[in-house]
Design a protein around this motif. Structure first.
Motif, short mmCIF file in Angstrom:
data_model
loop_
_atom_site.label_atom_id
_atom_site.label_comp_id
_atom_site.label_asym_id
_atom_site.label_seq_id
_atom_site.Cartn_x
_atom_site.Cartn_y
_atom_site.Cartn_z
N GLY A 56 0.82 -1.21 0.00
CA GLY A 56 0.00 0.00 0.00
C GLY A 56 0.85 1.25 0.00
N LEU A 57 1.94 1.23 0.76
CA LEU A 57 2.86 2.36 0.79
C LEU A 57 3.53 2.57 -0.57
N SER A 285 -5.28 8.61 15.74
CA SER A 285 -3.84 8.38 15.67
C SER A 285 -3.33 8.42 14.23
N GLY A 286 -4.25 8.35 13.26
CA GLY A 286 -3.87 8.41 11.85
C GLY A 286 -4.04 7.11 11.09
N CYS A 287 -4.23 6.01 11.81
CA CYS A 287 -4.28 4.70 11.16
C CYS A 287 -5.69 4.33 10.74
N PHE A 288 -5.81 3.14 10.16
CA PHE A 288 -7.10 2.56 9.78
C PHE A 288 -7.15 1.15 10.35
N GLY A 289 -8.35 0.70 10.72
CA GLY A 289 -8.42 -0.65 11.28
C GLY A 289 -9.80 -1.08 11.68
N GLY A 322 -5.15 2.31 3.56
CA GLY A 322 -5.52 3.69 3.81
C GLY A 322 -4.57 4.65 3.11
N VAL A 323 -3.28 4.33 3.14
CA VAL A 323 -2.27 5.16 2.47
C VAL A 323 -2.52 5.18 0.96
#
Length: 346
Positions: A56-57, A285-289, A322-323
């Motif tokens: 993804g990155l 926090s910025g993440c996805f989950g 997400g990125v």
């Protein structure tokens, strides 16, 4: 709040194009901020990112490198996009070092986890959703049963991708790649109307995209035609999800759908409604989950075999998606601003 400010222009008699430009500029800023947040999260948790998350990155890096390399950025966003690209370069390279611990990851590191083969021009267009079934799917429960009925086998899928990568000669020239009969079957490459729903078809699409990125020709398979066909079915699945108000248990799948079909330039996957939803599910926090408030059965929530559960109920696989989703959205929004296209005020 900032976007609401734009509507004051409309109330005060400004042309709708001015309102739309204001709206989309604020939306671009929101996406930039969300992308910064998720990259910062990954930066702190680099050692927990698996191959899927790093992919993804890498896909995100390919998007922003293309924007910078071919100057596809409105003047006011050039500096910000360049800084994001440099941030990608550092984080991706540092994150990949943690994958060296597992020898099985080496082939991925030397192939699909290199951003250069993923850089491509994107032509944006609409797509017609098509659903293929002998029985109608016209209720919420039938839709969930369809997804739960998937026969997708992640291990076999990964093995088939490895089978493809291990025989490649170069991604710079076309060459024939031979697949086992089992791999043709699992990805439904010979079928015109039968697809494995959910992650089955997204992985069929991903397999073709990997083959194309590696300049691999598959005997008897029209890759371009199949990619369009797969995305048309995926679009139907996604639109059903949207119609039911976005099922939190399908967030990971939704991000995968947007990542892969958005990469093909299908605008239906990057609507204002979808963008707003993606921004809303990012955690502080910025993440996805994981959606902790999800009322849907856990059977519909995908936790990959090798996924890592991270702080703040985050998942490395979902965060990587997400990125790639945010960069796909950003690329499309910048394209629209650069070409004076606007459709968010309707």
């Amino acid at each position: 709040m900032l976007r609401l400010f734009c509507w004051l222009f409309l109330l005060n008699g400004f042309p709708s194009t001015v309102v739309c430009r204001c709206y989309e500029n604020h939306l671009v800023e929101e996406v930039f901020d969300s992308l910064e947040k998720v990259l910062n999260y990954v930066d702190v948790n680099k050692e927990f990112m698996n191959v899927d998350a790093v992919f993804g990155l890498v896909l995100g890096e390919a998007h922003v490198v293309y924007l910078n390399r071919f100057n596809q950025i409105p003047e006011e966003y050039k500096e910000k996009t360049f800084k994001i690209m440099k941030k990608f370069e550092r984080i991706v390279e540092e994150t990949k070092t943690f994958l060296l611990i597992n020898k099985r990851n080496l082939i991925f590191l030397n192939t699909v986890l290199e951003f250069e083969p993923w850089i491509k021009n994107v032509t944006y267009k609409n797509l017609l959703a098509k659903f293929y079934s002998s029985t109608p799917i016209d209720t919420y429960q039938k839709y969930l049963n369809l997804l739960l009925g998937s026969s997708f086998n992640e291990k076999i899928s990964d093995d088939c991708i490895l089978e493809l990568l291990q025989q490649e000669k170069s991604f710079r020239s076309k060459h024939l790649c031979i697949l086992s009969e089992e791999c043709y079957k699992i990805f439904r490459l010979g079928s015109q109307t039968k697809f494995d729903p959910g992650y089955g078809i997204t992985h069929s699409l991903l397999f073709l995209q990997i083959a194309r990125s590696r300049m691999c020709e598959l005997n008897g398979i029209n890759v371009k035609r199949n990619i369009k066909k797969f995305c048309s079915y995926i679009l139907w699945e996604m639109q059903e999800n949207v119609g039911y108000g976005f099922l939190g248990s399908l967030d990971d799948l939704l991000l995968e759908q947007i990542t892969l079909c958005g990469y093909e330039g299908y605008k239906n996957f990057i609507t204002s409604e979808i963008i707003d939803y993606i921004l809303s599910i990012q955690k502080p926090s910025g993440c996805f989950g994981v959606d902790s408030g999800n009322k849907i059965t856990k059977k519909t929530t995908r936790l990959k075999r090798e996924s890592n559960l991270l702080p703040d109920n985050c998942i490395d696989h979902t965060t990587g998606l997400g990125v790639s989703t945010l960069t796909s959205i950003l690329r499309y929004l910048l394209y629209k601003l650069l070409n004076n296209e606007c459709d968010y005020y309707d």
